[in-house]
Design an enzyme around this catalytic site. Structure first.
Site, PDB file in Angstrom:
ATOM      1  N   ASP A 260     -40.321  -1.304   5.353  1.00  0.00           N
ATOM      2  CA  ASP A 260     -41.731  -1.534   5.633  1.00  0.00           C
ATOM      3  C   ASP A 260     -42.407  -2.042   4.355  1.00  0.00           C
ATOM      4  OD1 ASP A 260     -43.916  -0.810   7.828  1.00  0.00           O
ATOM      5  OD2 ASP A 260     -44.760  -0.380   5.844  1.00  0.00           O
ATOM      6  N   ASN A 268     -53.487  -8.507   4.050  1.00  0.00           N
ATOM      7  CA  ASN A 268     -54.205  -9.269   5.079  1.00  0.00           C
ATOM      8  C   ASN A 268     -55.708  -9.272   4.830  1.00  0.00           C
ATOM      9  OD1 ASN A 268     -52.115 -10.267   6.695  1.00  0.00           O
ATOM     10  ND2 ASN A 268     -51.978  -8.375   7.880  1.00  0.00           N
ATOM     11  N   ASP A 277     -48.803 -13.768   6.889  1.00  0.00           N
ATOM     12  CA  ASP A 277     -47.668 -14.346   7.614  1.00  0.00           C
ATOM     13  C   ASP A 277     -46.687 -14.998   6.658  1.00  0.00           C
ATOM     14  OD1 ASP A 277     -48.738 -13.518   9.995  1.00  0.00           O
ATOM     15  OD2 ASP A 277     -49.545 -15.487  10.564  1.00  0.00           O
ATOM     16  N   GLU A 303     -45.151  -5.340   9.948  1.00  0.00           N
ATOM     17  CA  GLU A 303     -44.487  -5.568   8.664  1.00  0.00           C
ATOM     18  C   GLU A 303     -43.195  -4.765   8.550  1.00  0.00           C
ATOM     19  OE1 GLU A 303     -47.610  -2.305   7.918  1.00  0.00           O
ATOM     20  OE2 GLU A 303     -47.289  -4.026   9.241  1.00  0.00           O
TER      21      GLU A 303
END
Length: 378
Positions: A260, A268, A277, A303
């Protein structure tokens, strides 16, 4: 034209091949079919037009139209060769092909309108076709050695076309010297060559169609089991592909790794979802580049990534995953962003306990998060 009804009936096959070629071209233009199919369409259409017209002509008409029909035959030979080169992902040779075609067309015009010799024209057109088709032989042989069974059959079919073109050239040289003194379109040799042309053309069109359909299903299935962003397996793909790893028990124990990206929401919020992304793609590339060929990697969502691997023992597995963590930590992503990742590892005793092992690896992942992130918990 006062010709036998059987010759008109023979037009059915060229007409059908023209339709097939039109379907191939349309499939590429409108349905994003592979590019080589576009050229296979012209490979069906051009010689079929020439074959249909030639079957209805007398020697006198053949003499008048020979250069123009020759252009169609040469175009078909170049198209099928070019299509196979594209299929094999090799480099085309347009200059060589253009030189062969120009020289052949000039010779056809000379022996049609200056020194009229039908036999010589037939030899010229067949030798030129051989030269054009020979361009694709090395790439086709290379593709034959490394492709699936259906593509192998396509390659073998192309080699069969080339072999027939060679035999046809030899037959013309040896047995059709008196072609100017017979009615070519009704001679036994012409009818035999026409029949073989028709059979091979239909066969090749069928194999091209079957190959394209199989590739289409492969692409659709790949889209079904792949994550569209990172191109890794998705959940469905992971569970489907994991079965093969358990069947190979000779390569050690199986371990599942949960990964993770740390503080991904902050990334973000700070740099935007486009940057997020981009980082997901880059992290996926790092993971993919540093696992072994038979290991399985997937994106489980957001993620979170998962890796299924075989290893001799726990220590080896730990060091492999620690290397992944270090690679991510040391990489500088777009806009100078640095990220870290946390990992959890669990041993899987057998395929039936995969779900339980996933739960354990997920728990170890959260332990790594709670202990400060950017670490491997086993």
């Amino acid at each position: 034209m006062n010709l036998p009804d059987t010759q008109y009936f023979l037009l059915v096959v060229p007409f059908c091949l023209i339709l097939v070629g039109g379907v191939f071209i349309s499939a590429h233009w409108f349905f994003k079919a592979p590019k080589y199919l576009f050229w296979m369409g012209f490979a069906c259409i051009l010689p079929s037009i020439a074959l249909g017209l030639q079957s209805l002509m007398s020697n006198a008409q053949l003499s008048l139209t020979a250069p123009w029909l020759g252009i169609l035959y040469l175009g078909g030979a170049w198209a099928v060769s070019h299509g196979m080169i594209i299929k094999a992902k090799s480099r085309p040779k347009p200059l060589y092909s253009a030189c062969v075609m120009v020289l052949a067309i000039l010779a056809l015009f000379y022996f049609a309108f200056i020194d009229e010799q039908l036999w010589v024209r037939m030899i010229i057109i067949n030798i030129a076709i051989l030269c054009l088709e020979a361009i694709a032989i090395p790439p086709v042989i290379g593709l034959l050695k490394q492709s699936s069974n259906l593509v192998k059959l396509l390659c073998i079919s192309y080699l069969l076309l080339f072999s027939y073109a060679s035999l046809r050239t030899i037959a013309i040289v040896l047995f059709l010297q008196n072609v100017d003194r017979i009615t070519l379109s009704t001679s036994p040799w012409w009818m035999l060559m026409l029949a073989v042309n028709v059979i091979l053309s239909i066969w090749f069109a069928i194999i091209v169609s079957a190959t394209t359909i199989k590739e289409l299903f492969t692409v659709l299935n790949d889209e079904r089991i792949r994550d569209p962003l990172t191109k890794l397996y998705n959940r469905n793909g992971f569970f489907e592909k994991s079965k093969a790893l358990f069947h190979d028990s000779a390569r050690g124990k199986v371990y599942v790794v949960m990964c993770d990206i740390d503080f991904f929401k902050k990334i973000n919020d700070t740099w935007g979802h486009a940057a997020g992304d981009s980082i997901l793609i880059a992290v996926a590339d790092v993971l993919k580049a540093n696992i072994r060929q038979n290991d399985i990697i997937a994106r489980f969502g957001g993620e979170e990534f998962i890796i299924l691997l075989r290893s001799t023992d726990e220590s080896t597995s730990y060091h492999l995953v620690e290397r992944l963590r270090s690679k991510i930590e040391s990489k500088i992503f777009d806009e100078g962003i640095r990220v870290t990742a946390s990992f959890g590892i669990a041993h899987i005793h057998d395929e039936e306990r995969l779900i339980h092992a996933l739960e354990l690896a997920d728990q170890f992942l959260y332990d790594a998060k709670n202990k400060g992130r950017n670490q491997v918990c086993f």
